[in-house]
Design a protein around this motif. Sequence first.
Motif, PDB file in Angstrom:
ATOM      1  N   UNK A  79       0.747  -1.316  -0.047  1.00 43.71           N
ATOM      2  CA  UNK A  79      -0.023   0.132   0.073  1.00 43.71           C
ATOM      3  C   UNK A  79       0.818   1.364  -0.093  1.00 43.71           C
ATOM      4  N   UNK A  80       0.393   2.309  -0.422  1.00 44.97           N
ATOM      5  CA  UNK A  80       0.762   3.627  -0.466  1.00 44.97           C
ATOM      6  C   UNK A  80       0.402   4.488   0.505  1.00 44.97           C
ATOM      7  N   UNK A  81       1.355   5.142   1.472  1.00 42.70           N
ATOM      8  CA  UNK A  81       0.610   6.065   2.354  1.00 42.70           C
ATOM      9  C   UNK A  81       1.524   7.533   2.076  1.00 42.70           C
ATOM     10  N   UNK A  82       0.856   8.338   2.671  1.00 43.98           N
ATOM     11  CA  UNK A  82       1.447   9.817   2.410  1.00 43.98           C
ATOM     12  C   UNK A  82       1.441  10.307   4.009  1.00 43.98           C
ATOM     13  N   UNK A  83       2.336  10.577   4.534  1.00 46.08           N
ATOM     14  CA  UNK A  83       2.656  10.891   5.880  1.00 46.08           C
ATOM     15  C   UNK A  83       3.684  11.836   6.279  1.00 46.08           C
ATOM     16  N   UNK A  84       3.587  12.914   7.123  1.00 56.58           N
ATOM     17  CA  UNK A  84       4.617  13.919   7.309  1.00 56.58           C
ATOM     18  C   UNK A  84       5.557  14.369   6.038  1.00 56.58           C
ATOM     19  N   UNK A  85       4.698  14.692   5.012  1.00 60.63           N
ATOM     20  CA  UNK A  85       5.135  15.271   3.987  1.00 60.63           C
ATOM     21  C   UNK A  85       6.001  14.372   2.972  1.00 60.63           C
ATOM     22  N   UNK A  86       6.022  13.071   3.232  1.00 62.95           N
ATOM     23  CA  UNK A  86       6.707  12.232   2.393  1.00 62.95           C
ATOM     24  C   UNK A  86       5.625  10.990   1.851  1.00 62.95           C
ATOM     25  N   UNK A  87       6.241  10.315   0.957  1.00 67.40           N
ATOM     26  CA  UNK A  87       5.662   9.149   0.465  1.00 67.40           C
ATOM     27  C   UNK A  87       6.200   7.886   0.863  1.00 67.40           C
ATOM     28  N   UNK A  88       5.447   6.880   1.509  1.00 67.25           N
ATOM     29  CA  UNK A  88       6.112   5.657   1.771  1.00 67.25           C
ATOM     30  C   UNK A  88       5.217   4.409   1.312  1.00 67.25           C
ATOM     31  N   UNK A  92       1.491  -8.064   7.604  1.00 68.63           N
ATOM     32  CA  UNK A  92       0.471  -8.274   8.951  1.00 68.63           C
ATOM     33  C   UNK A  92      -0.919  -8.674   8.365  1.00 68.63           C
ATOM     34  N   UNK A  93      -0.996  -8.873   7.237  1.00 65.99           N
ATOM     35  CA  UNK A  93      -2.293  -9.496   6.518  1.00 65.99           C
ATOM     36  C   UNK A  93      -2.025 -10.915   6.098  1.00 65.99           C
ATOM     37  N   UNK A  94      -1.083 -11.455   6.221  1.00 63.43           N
ATOM     38  CA  UNK A  94      -0.714 -12.940   5.748  1.00 63.43           C
ATOM     39  C   UNK A  94      -1.607 -13.966   6.254  1.00 63.43           C
ATOM     40  N   UNK A 120      -3.301   2.611   9.854  1.00 61.08           N
ATOM     41  CA  UNK A 120      -2.722   1.328   9.885  1.00 61.08           C
ATOM     42  C   UNK A 120      -2.318   1.141  11.283  1.00 61.08           C
ATOM     43  N   UNK A 121      -2.596   0.052  12.002  1.00 59.62           N
ATOM     44  CA  UNK A 121      -2.077  -0.201  13.364  1.00 59.62           C
ATOM     45  C   UNK A 121      -0.774  -0.907  13.232  1.00 59.62           C
ATOM     46  N   UNK A 122       0.133  -0.377  13.852  1.00 56.27           N
ATOM     47  CA  UNK A 122       1.498  -0.915  13.699  1.00 56.27           C
ATOM     48  C   UNK A 122       1.735  -1.579  15.206  1.00 56.27           C
ATOM     49  N   UNK A 123       2.885  -2.447  15.330  1.00 54.64           N
ATOM     50  CA  UNK A 123       3.143  -2.922  16.547  1.00 54.64           C
ATOM     51  C   UNK A 123       3.921  -1.982  17.394  1.00 54.64           C
ATOM     52  N   UNK A 124       3.432  -2.015  18.708  1.00 51.26           N
ATOM     53  CA  UNK A 124       3.957  -1.050  19.572  1.00 51.26           C
ATOM     54  C   UNK A 124       5.192  -1.324  20.333  1.00 51.26           C
ATOM     55  N   UNK A 125       5.883  -2.580  20.084  1.00 50.15           N
ATOM     56  CA  UNK A 125       7.151  -2.906  20.571  1.00 50.15           C
ATOM     57  C   UNK A 125       8.278  -2.345  19.620  1.00 50.15           C
ATOM     58  N   UNK A 126       8.204  -2.649  18.222  1.00 49.70           N
ATOM     59  CA  UNK A 126       9.307  -2.413  17.433  1.00 49.70           C
ATOM     60  C   UNK A 126       8.969  -1.230  16.607  1.00 49.70           C
ATOM     61  N   UNK A 127       7.799  -1.180  16.014  1.00 48.75           N
ATOM     62  CA  UNK A 127       7.431  -0.122  15.003  1.00 48.75           C
ATOM     63  C   UNK A 127       7.688   1.345  15.416  1.00 48.75           C
ATOM     64  N   UNK A 128       7.291   1.846  16.525  1.00 45.33           N
ATOM     65  CA  UNK A 128       7.749   3.095  17.158  1.00 45.33           C
ATOM     66  C   UNK A 128       8.977   3.662  16.711  1.00 45.33           C
ATOM     67  N   UNK A 145      12.971   5.440  -3.404  1.00 43.92           N
ATOM     68  CA  UNK A 145      11.780   5.169  -2.709  1.00 43.92           C
ATOM     69  C   UNK A 145      11.872   4.136  -1.472  1.00 43.92           C
ATOM     70  N   UNK A 146      10.990   4.461  -0.528  1.00 45.01           N
ATOM     71  CA  UNK A 146      10.935   3.589   0.676  1.00 45.01           C
ATOM     72  C   UNK A 146      10.112   2.460   1.144  1.00 45.01           C
ATOM     73  N   UNK A 147      10.111   1.390   0.876  1.00 41.13           N
ATOM     74  CA  UNK A 147       9.147   0.358   1.216  1.00 41.13           C
ATOM     75  C   UNK A 147       9.547  -0.081   2.662  1.00 41.13           C
ATOM     76  N   UNK A 148       8.518   0.019   3.473  1.00 44.25           N
ATOM     77  CA  UNK A 148       8.671  -0.209   5.106  1.00 44.25           C
ATOM     78  C   UNK A 148       7.624  -1.548   5.250  1.00 44.25           C
TER      79      UNK A 148
END
Length: 296
Positions: free
Chosen positions: A11-20, A26-28, A241-249, A265-268
């Motif tokens: 998926x493509x998201x736009x956040x804090x002025x950038x595209x990621x 997580x949907x596997x 999008x909900x991310x993991x609270x241990x690693x993703x922050x 480009x960045x693929x997270x």
Amino acid sequence: MIWTLEASPVEEIFWRGGRFFLKRDDRLHPDFSGNKARKFYYFLRRDFPHVERIVSYGSPQSNAMYSLSVLAKMRGWRFDYYVDHIPRLLREHSVGNYRAALENGTRFHLGKPPERDRDPATLRIEEGGRQKEAEEGVAVLAAEIAAWHREQRIETLSVFLPSGTGTTALYLAKHLRRERIGVVTTPCVGDGDYLQRQFALLEKDSSHWPGIVDLPRKYHFGRLYREFWQIWLELYRQTGVEFDLLYDPKGWLTLLKHRADLPGEILYLHQGGLRGNESMRMRYERKWAAGSARSM
């Protein structure tokens, strides 16, 4: 046993002025989502007629522990899991991965697991799935990323992910190197030296290792930090999008700091772990702004 995975979406998201771009691992699968589906792919694809139990160790809220408890239940195996300690509050009010693993029949033991033996009835899984068998599933992930990269005709791509043992990042870097796709990670459990020691246990050739970036401040794994909570809430509210609270922050804070240094480009990589959010959110809500999460 035949167990297959469909490619996870991007998926493509736009956040804090950038595209990621987000690779939504997580949907596997509800029980083997994210990197656990990749790391345990080898064990899910094969029959082990002589195995009767699994032995592993780590945190009592580990995502790997939960997935292994499901694997053991599926196969009718006993699952012995070793931990340093189980917090009193968790013992009295079981939640998250710990509760689910208990419901799946996991037997918890305090202390270190027994030394390795050659018992063919015991399947020993290293903490967090750090072992050579993980390469097979991560190689499938790398092939998915490479195919998507070609389809999108993106000239330069950097894959970013936070790491515990670094197993996923290591094998991704090894298999994406031939595609000229860079892989960069940040340590969440230890520091960069710790990650490199973990890499060396699985791959001696350092040319296959991913890049490592970090933040100036040292963060202790599993502790609560206001900036982690704030960026997690911001990501959820602005991207959905909900991310993991241990690693993703820490992953996102580090990515933002080093974004200008990563080419293209960045693929997270979203590695799942959302079941563990139940207990982490309770801890954060007790400490800071309980109403903020409930208003999401």
